[in-house]
Design a protein around this motif. Structure first.
Motif, PDB file in Angstrom:
ATOM      1  N   ILE A 150       0.822  -1.211   0.000  1.00 34.52           N
ATOM      2  CA  ILE A 150       0.000   0.000   0.000  1.00 34.52           C
ATOM      3  C   ILE A 150       0.856   1.261   0.000  1.00 34.52           C
ATOM      4  O   ILE A 150       0.532   2.245  -0.662  1.00 34.52           O
TER       5      ILE A 150
ATOM      6  N   LEU B 297       0.386   4.933  -2.054  1.00 38.72           N
ATOM      7  CA  LEU B 297       0.123   6.203  -1.373  1.00 38.72           C
ATOM      8  C   LEU B 297       1.219   7.223  -1.683  1.00 38.72           C
ATOM      9  O   LEU B 297       0.935   8.410  -1.835  1.00 38.72           O
TER      10      LEU B 297
ATOM     11  N   PRO C 261      -5.149   7.369  -4.409  1.00 39.35           N
ATOM     12  CA  PRO C 261      -6.071   7.001  -3.333  1.00 39.35           C
ATOM     13  C   PRO C 261      -6.239   5.481  -3.272  1.00 39.35           C
ATOM     14  O   PRO C 261      -6.175   4.792  -4.290  1.00 39.35           O
ATOM     15  N   CYS C 262      -6.482   4.984  -2.075  1.00 42.13           N
ATOM     16  CA  CYS C 262      -6.578   3.540  -1.880  1.00 42.13           C
ATOM     17  C   CYS C 262      -7.763   3.202  -0.983  1.00 42.13           C
ATOM     18  O   CYS C 262      -7.977   3.852   0.035  1.00 42.13           O
ATOM     19  N   VAL C 263      -8.487   2.169  -1.388  1.00 44.84           N
ATOM     20  CA  VAL C 263      -9.563   1.609  -0.566  1.00 44.84           C
ATOM     21  C   VAL C 263      -9.026   0.292  -0.027  1.00 44.84           C
ATOM     22  O   VAL C 263      -8.528  -0.537  -0.790  1.00 44.84           O
ATOM     23  N   ALA C 264      -9.106   0.110   1.272  1.00 46.22           N
ATOM     24  CA  ALA C 264      -8.536  -1.082   1.898  1.00 46.22           C
ATOM     25  C   ALA C 264      -9.441  -1.600   3.002  1.00 46.22           C
ATOM     26  O   ALA C 264     -10.251  -0.852   3.555  1.00 46.22           O
TER      27      ALA C 264
ATOM     28  N   ALA D 103      -4.994  -2.429   6.279  1.00 48.03           N
ATOM     29  CA  ALA D 103      -4.477  -1.170   6.826  1.00 48.03           C
ATOM     30  C   ALA D 103      -3.850  -1.331   8.206  1.00 48.03           C
ATOM     31  O   ALA D 103      -3.189  -0.408   8.687  1.00 48.03           O
TER      32      ALA D 103
ATOM     33  N   ARG E  47      -2.825   5.342   7.685  1.00 46.88           N
ATOM     34  CA  ARG E  47      -4.190   4.779   7.747  1.00 46.88           C
ATOM     35  C   ARG E  47      -5.217   5.876   7.503  1.00 46.88           C
ATOM     36  O   ARG E  47      -6.252   5.640   6.885  1.00 46.88           O
TER      37      ARG E  47
ATOM     38  N   LEU F 188      -6.405   6.397   3.915  1.00 43.04           N
ATOM     39  CA  LEU F 188      -7.154   5.343   3.229  1.00 43.04           C
ATOM     40  C   LEU F 188      -8.653   5.489   3.412  1.00 43.04           C
ATOM     41  O   LEU F 188      -9.120   6.029   4.403  1.00 43.04           O
TER      42      LEU F 188
ATOM     43  N   ILE G  25     -11.358   3.064   4.332  1.00 44.26           N
ATOM     44  CA  ILE G  25     -11.393   1.715   4.898  1.00 44.26           C
ATOM     45  C   ILE G  25     -12.820   1.197   4.883  1.00 44.26           C
ATOM     46  O   ILE G  25     -13.742   1.866   5.354  1.00 44.26           O
TER      47      ILE G  25
ATOM     48  N   ALA H  27      -8.052  12.800  -1.142  1.00 40.06           N
ATOM     49  CA  ALA H  27      -7.394  11.545  -0.769  1.00 40.06           C
ATOM     50  C   ALA H  27      -5.975  11.482  -1.326  1.00 40.06           C
ATOM     51  O   ALA H  27      -5.050  11.034  -0.641  1.00 40.06           O
TER      52      ALA H  27
ATOM     53  N   ALA I  25      -2.682  11.293   1.026  1.00 44.42           N
ATOM     54  CA  ALA I  25      -1.789  10.141   0.882  1.00 44.42           C
ATOM     55  C   ALA I  25      -0.347  10.577   0.661  1.00 44.42           C
ATOM     56  O   ALA I  25       0.559  10.150   1.386  1.00 44.42           O
TER      57      ALA I  25
END
Length: 129
Positions: free
Chosen positions: A35, A39, A44-47, A52, A60, A63, A65, A89, A93
């Motif tokens: 991840i 970042l 952007p990241c969906v986790a 996470a 964190r 993200l 989440i 986001a 990040a």
């Protein structure tokens, strides 16, 4: 924009074509290492909360989440389609990674380590200041 996959980590240039990364892991180690490069690029990241869990709190916070399929999909769509949400986001990040891994932060941590070692050396040698 292509789907994000393990291939993105084989050739970092492939991250240039990624708009939103996903880390839907429910178990297993090593997600933080997958991840963080995303970042760092401001992607952007969906986790899941599991994915996470090994990240520092400052990362964190960058993200989205989600732990169930519906909220995970909603988070992906929001970041993919909403330019303002994506920009926020992305900025969060890249700023989080820059702050955590900056030269200044590394220098400060190194100086703290040296000071601790020096203090322990004085204590072990019976020297006091």
């Amino acid at each position: 924009t292509r789907a994000w996959s393990e291939a993105a980590f084989i050739d970092p240039r492939s991250l240039d074509r990624v708009r939103v990364a996903v880390a839907p892991a429910r178990f297993g180690p090593g997600m933080a290492g997958r991840i963080q490069p995303v970042l760092a690029r401001g992607i952007p990241c969906v986790a899941t909360s599991h994915a996470a869990s090994d990240l520092p709190p400052s990362l964190r916070a960058a993200l989205a989440i989600a732990d169930d399929a519906e909220s995970f999909a909603r988070a992906i769509l929001r970041l993919y389609c909403d330019a303002a949400a994506w920009a926020t986001a992305s900025n969060t990040a890249s700023a989080g990674v820059a702050e955590l891994y900056s030269y200044e932060n590394a220098r400060e941590q190194f100086q703290q380590i040296l000071a601790t070692c020096e203090a322990r050396g004085r204590v072990e040698a019976g020297v006091s200041r």
